[in-house]
Design an enzyme around this catalytic site. Structure first.
Site, PDB file in Angstrom:
ATOM      1  CD  GLU B  55      -1.652  -2.425   1.547  1.00  0.00           C
ATOM      2  OE1 GLU B  55      -0.486  -2.593   1.980  1.00  0.00           O
ATOM      3  OE2 GLU B  55      -2.478  -3.351   1.479  1.00  0.00           O
ATOM      4  CG  HIS B 124     -11.436  -6.545   6.802  1.00  0.00           C
ATOM      5  ND1 HIS B 124     -10.934  -7.348   7.794  1.00  0.00           N
ATOM      6  CD2 HIS B 124     -10.533  -6.607   5.798  1.00  0.00           C
ATOM      7  CE1 HIS B 124      -9.781  -7.879   7.400  1.00  0.00           C
ATOM      8  NE2 HIS B 124      -9.510  -7.444   6.192  1.00  0.00           N
TER       9      HIS B 124
END
Lengths: 340, 322
Positions: B55, B124
């Site tokens: 990322e 999440h």
């Protein structure tokens, strides 16, 4: 491999001198004009040969990115030193209008795209610019400068992996100056602790890695030149470990407002008591050494070298004078450029 | 107009911009792994690429490509994956233009799904929107309908700044009318999803649906709620909210995040500062309870704001009104 001709070598020496004399003025400004430089500055003294040798391959359309230790690169690329000094003093005529300061010098017109204050953060920025160059297919390359400390951040590993996988036209120039603020490389790098060159890290990413004497501009130019040719051919990145010795402390002292700022002695002395190591590094100072080599081998006369130095000193003194005389920006300009 | 699911509308927005502008790039994890992937087939590997799970490098490279003249869209899947690279999101992308004195621009889109409260447990399911909205230099977009998903994505790509595009995972398959052809939704213009004169409900993302459902239930009790969806929270259309509060005198802000990490709290503060004289009752915030989102279904439902809690808050502000 072609050695730069006499004029190019003289140009390299001139740029090294310009970086050195610029930064000498930054250092002296702390005492000559107390209070005009705020925050934290970081000098490139000791790395001039590495910077100039690397950027001797820079062509129009290429890009360079670096960290907060960023005074040297724009000078090598031809940025106006008056605007640079005014930026370091936070003035309206500053390169970045006083919004960035010493750690964030940027000169897009010269190809110097940006500088991050976070040691490894600029490495992926350089790879992104290299992706842009790859798409454009004009054989442009990106020079990515960072320190040995940055190679311990995740950004380094993540980016070298993708850059190699995608064969991006980027040259990773790791200036290994031996210290991360006050930590030695051997204290925080497994390769260094094992006695290995840091360029060995390239192996993990299936790209060439080379270690070069970063105090010799011609050696750097040769090593980086090979990496640049590989990148322009489309064969991908190279990791160049350029071994230098930072001749000043990491930065000026960190102090709250009201405490006069200055450059302390080098950490080798203040932290580790290794005065001999530091003095040996001073004896190997790349700027006088390269001057000595060029005078000795007849590339230029001592008088000509002195004349260059005098001209450079005059340029940098004018830069300080210009910066001190430049007014502060209008207060509302603090709200400019938040959004495009 | 075509009926499209929200997720396809986002893709339609990306297609719209990739077709018209060759500088738009699209890359990320698990994207474009085969030659017949629709974006690879349409635009080629120069512009559409799969990345490793990196990322920091993905977002950092988007910044570099943007400074070098391109308009990258980073496929991040889960908003939490941005947390791996927060330096790039909060400290790099929004600051380069400023620190360079306006020399560079950083047009990029961070496409991230959020709020997947359907058994995805603690890591999440976050509603991180407010984390980004206070960062000068960032724009933050939260579409709640399929039409806005397309139009806001297109506007995000055309914007010259870094944009965090927060699409709500629970809206993924919600269908809606989506304009054919070129469709752009301007930033900083809230949508009034339902008009009403008794109370103003402000919500983003999936919470807009819950607020609308609550408004329907309240209408049966004779309470008419106006439901406002800001659509972009940076920039925030405070005017539309203030005008509504001037009319209703009551405000309930609904947010899927826990109490002190909400867009709603910031809106409430702005309304108190700029619309205090309109308020006839204290503002109530309906938020997720202050905890990590639990896995077990009834516990998850207990934590996330629902229609009953929104209705209860509205009844309370209506009862206590001056």
């Amino acid at each position: 491999m072609s050695v730069p001709n006499a004029q190019r070598q003289i140009d390299m020496l001139t740029k090294m001198l310009r970086i050195r004399e610029f930064e000498e003025r930054v250092k002296r400004t702390f005492t000559d004009h107390p209070g005009v430089i705020r925050g934290h500055t970081h000098l490139a003294d000791g790395a001039e040969a590495s910077i100039v040798g690397s950027l001797s391959h820079f062509k129009k359309g290429d890009a360079a990115l670096a960290t907060y230790r960023c005074h040297g690169y724009p000078i090598a690329l031809g940025t106006d030193t008056k605007a640079m000094m005014a930026e370091i003093l936070g003035r309206v005529d500053g390169l970045c209008k006083g919004l960035g300061g010493s750690m964030h010098l940027t000169d897009v017109k010269k190809g110097f795209l940006g500088t991050s204050g976070i040691v490894g953060a600029g490495i992926p920025h350089a790879a992104g610019a290299a992706w842009a160059a790859q798409i454009r297919k004009k054989r442009e390359v990106v020079f990515c400068f960072f320190g040995d400390g940055a190679s311990k951040q995740g950004a380094f590993a993540e980016t070298l992996n993708i850059a190699s996988l995608w064969k991006l036209p980027v040259i990773f120039v790791m200036e290994n100056n031996g210290y991360n603020v006050v930590t030695t490389s051997a204290q925080e790098d497994a390769n260094a602790a094992a006695g290995q060159p840091l360029s060995i890290k390239a192996k993990s990413f299936a790209m060439p890695g080379v270690t070069v004497d970063g105090t010799d501009p011609l050696a750097v130019a040769a090593a980086v030149g090979k990496a640049v040719r590989r990148a322009r051919r489309g064969d991908g990145p190279t990791l160049v470990e350029s071994k230098v010795y930072r001749l000043s402390a990491h930065g000026n002292i960190i102090a709250p407002p009201g405490v006069p700022l200055h450059y302390p002695e080098h950490e080798a002395i203040t932290v580790f008591g290794k005065r001999e190591e530091y003095e040996a590094a001073l004896r190997g100072d790349p700027v006088p050494r390269f001057r000595g080599i060029l005078v000795q081998n007849g590339t230029l006369t001592a008088a000509a070298a002195d004349a260059i130095t005098q001209k450079v000193v005059a340029e940098m003194e004018a830069a300080v004078k210009f910066a001190v005389a430049s007014p502060y920006p209008k207060l509302e300009s603090a709200l400019d450029h938040v959004y495009a | 107009m075509a009926q499209l699911p929200y997720i396809a509308a986002i893709d339609a927005g990306i297609h719209q911009e990739m077709r018209r502008d060759p500088s738009v790039l699209y890359f990320g994890q698990n994207l474009a792994t085969t030659e017949n992937h629709e974006f690879v087939a349409a635009y080629g590997h120069d512009r559409v690429r799969v990345t490793p799970i990196s990322e920091t490098a993905e977002i950092g490279m988007a910044i570099g490509a943007a400074m070098a003249g391109f308009r990258p869209v980073v496929e991040l899947y889960m908003a939490e994956f941005m947390l791996v690279a927060m330096d790039q999101v909060l400290n790099e992308a929004p600051k380069f233009r400023y620190m360079s004195g306006g020399q560079v621009k950083v047009p990029l889109v961070l496409k991230a799904g959020f709020g997947f409260a359907c058994g995805w447990a603690g890591q999440h399911t976050g509603s991180l929107t407010a984390l980004f909205m206070g960062v000068p230099g960032l724009k933050v977009v939260v579409p709640s309908t399929a039409a806005d998903a397309k139009g806001l994505m297109a506007t995000s790509i055309r914007d010259d700044n870094p944009v965090v595009f927060m699409h709500h995972y629970l809206l993924t398959l919600e269908h809606g009318e989506v304009p054919d052809g070129e469709h752009l939704v301007p930033f900083g213009q809230a949508a009034i999803r339902r008009t009403g004169g008794d109370v103003t409900l402000v919500a983003t993302g999936w919470m807009v649906n819950r607020a609308l459902a609550a408004a329907e239930a309240l209408a049966k009790e004779g309470i008419q709620a106006e439901v406002i969806d800001p659509r972009t929270v940076a920039p925030l259309d405070l005017d539309t909210i203030l005008k509504s509060v001037a009319k209703t005198g009551r405000l309930v802000v609904v947010d899927q995040a826990p109490r002190h990490a909400t867009v709603g709290g910031i809106i409430a503060a702005d309304v108190v500062e700029h619309g205090f004289e309109s308020l006839r009752a204290p503002i109530i915030q309906v938020n997720a309870r202050d905890t990590t989102v639990p896995y077990s279904e009834p516990l998850e439902a207990y934590v996330i704001p629902d229609e009953a809690r929104i209705c209860a808050a509205v009844r309370k502000v209506c009862k206590t009104a001056r």
